[in-house]
Design an enzyme around this catalytic site. Structure first.
Site, PDB file in Angstrom:
ATOM      1  N   GLY A 102      26.295   8.839  45.785  1.00  0.00           N
ATOM      2  CA  GLY A 102      27.409   9.779  45.811  1.00  0.00           C
ATOM      3  C   GLY A 102      26.969  11.196  45.537  1.00  0.00           C
ATOM      4  O   GLY A 102      26.048  11.722  46.162  1.00  0.00           O
ATOM      5  N   GLU A 145      32.894  11.641  43.241  1.00  0.00           N
ATOM      6  CA  GLU A 145      33.539  12.849  42.725  1.00  0.00           C
ATOM      7  C   GLU A 145      34.651  13.320  43.674  1.00  0.00           C
ATOM      8  O   GLU A 145      34.412  14.176  44.508  1.00  0.00           O
ATOM      9  CB  GLU A 145      32.480  13.936  42.518  1.00  0.00           C
TER      10      GLU A 145
END
Length: 393
Positions: A102, A145
């Site tokens: 990520g 996020e």
């Protein structure tokens, strides 16, 4: 008596050291592209300073993990970065390594697609076990996020919990660890996470307690990670500090022993609107400070670049109320952490019964010793303070 403690969480082990405190270090696979002497590769890591190293970042290719950089995986002719980071276990056999997937740049869209159904979540879990085992990692760090943000629909809050549940169940029999990097902003915490839900499936919760202020979204100077609020702050500004974030995660139901409180090894920089008005909360031009010589990104400086600023005319200031320093040189203003402020943060997390600390990122500490404080002065300050008052046996 061995000082290493085994902390049992969920159904498998999350190993802690230093009488129970974890020191989790993020390693970035793009630091290899910096010019010397800032170029950073696995050989530059001191594996005695971290109990866990998290390799950032892998990406998603559909429902499967995939390497991001061309040299992450080994080939027939060259040893890849994955293998080189895991070779550090030869120097420190108790070191644990995890692979992070990520990051801010990847955003939410690939995660939203992967978590959409039970079948896709399970495909990711089973294929991830194979990927981690093949490349020698001890676990996975999910760095989304954030769920239900940046284009991610509201139902992803629940889908995130369901993903962690499947990963936990799949990893347990394989002896793999599962952690996640999470926000410290109240509004994001409320909308992104079922805190009690995710806590039961995670071995570690890496609280990103930094980037609380920045020139890209504010019109005044501010520290990246103040320990406490300033008496002059009002409203939601009083929430933008480490103390508030930690207390709020605990209040929401996170077990203290699973939290790793993030500490930045860099500074956030600003260009002052008026060089003569240069205190905390002074007006800035909104475009960040000048890019560092080596990190080459406006608005951020590695600790060793802050040292250069201090050596070449910069003036250090200390904010007692917030327990942090900042440096001013001309129209450049940088809020950063140094050994003094990090010791205050370590004392705080010890007082709260927190399980450990996390740093972003190991390559931003002064790993060559150019500051004149020895190699890795920030990580050494953290480790020493964690051990302060403890008796080795």
């Amino acid at each position: 008596m061995d000082t290493m403690l085994i902390v049992y969480t969920c159904r498998y082990r999350y190993i802690a050291h230093d009488n129970g405190y974890r020191r989790v270090c993020y390693y970035t696979n793009w630091a290899q592209y910096r010019h010397a002497p800032a170029k950073f590769v696995p050989a530059n890591v001191d594996p005695t300073l971290c109990t866990h190293i998290i390799f950032a970042f892998a990406k998603l290719n559909g429902n499967h993990l995939a390497p991001f950089e061309w040299n992450d995986e080994s080939t027939a002719t060259a040893k890849g970065m994955y293998e080189r980071i895991n070779d550090l276990k030869q120097q420190n056999p108790s070191l644990k390594t995890l692979l992070a997937v990520g990051g801010w740049k990847m955003g939410s869209a690939p995660f939203t697609s992967m978590v959409a159904t039970d079948a896709s979540r399970r495909e990711f879990a089973t294929s991830t076990v194979q990927f981690l085992k093949k490349n020698g990692f001890d676990g996975l760090d999910i760095d989304w996020e954030y769920p239900a943000h940046r284009g991610s629909p509201a139902q992803d809050k629940d889908h995130f919990t369901q993903l962690l549940k499947v990963l936990h169940e799949t990893f347990a029999s394989e002896g793999l660890m599962l952690t996640a990097a999470v926000s410290c902003g109240k509004s994001t915490i409320d909308t992104a996470y079922d805190v009690p839900g995710i806590s039961q499936y995670l071995d570690g919760i890496n609280l990103m307690a930094y980037d609380l202020h920045g020139a890209g979204f504010e019109t005044k100077t501010g520290h990246t990670a103040p320990l406490k609020s300033h008496p002059s702050e009002t409203g939601t500004d009083k929430q933008l500090n480490v103390e508030y974030a930690v207390n709020y995660w605990l209040q929401k139901g996170a077990p203290a022993e699973k939290l790793n409180v993030g500490m930045p090894l860099y500074g956030i920089s600003f260009t002052l609107a008026n060089a003569n008005n240069n205190g905390m909360f002074a007006p800035d031009k909104g475009n960040g400070g000048k890019a560092g010589t080596y990190t080459q990104q406006a608005g951020i400086l590695a600790y060793y670049e802050v040292c250069d600023m201090l050596k070449n005319g910069g003036t250090r200031h200390w904010v007692n109320e917030m327990e942090i320093p900042y440096v001013v040189k001309g129209d450049q203003w940088v809020g950063y952490d140094d050994p003094e402020s990090l010791k205050h943060k370590v004392d705080f997390i010890k007082s709260k019964g927190i399980g450990g600390i996390m740093v972003w990122s190991i390559d931003l500490d002064d790993f060559t010793g150019s500051c004149g404080e020895g190699k890795y002065p920030l990580l050494h300050a953290i480790k020493d303070e964690l051990m302060a008052g403890q008796t080795q046996q």
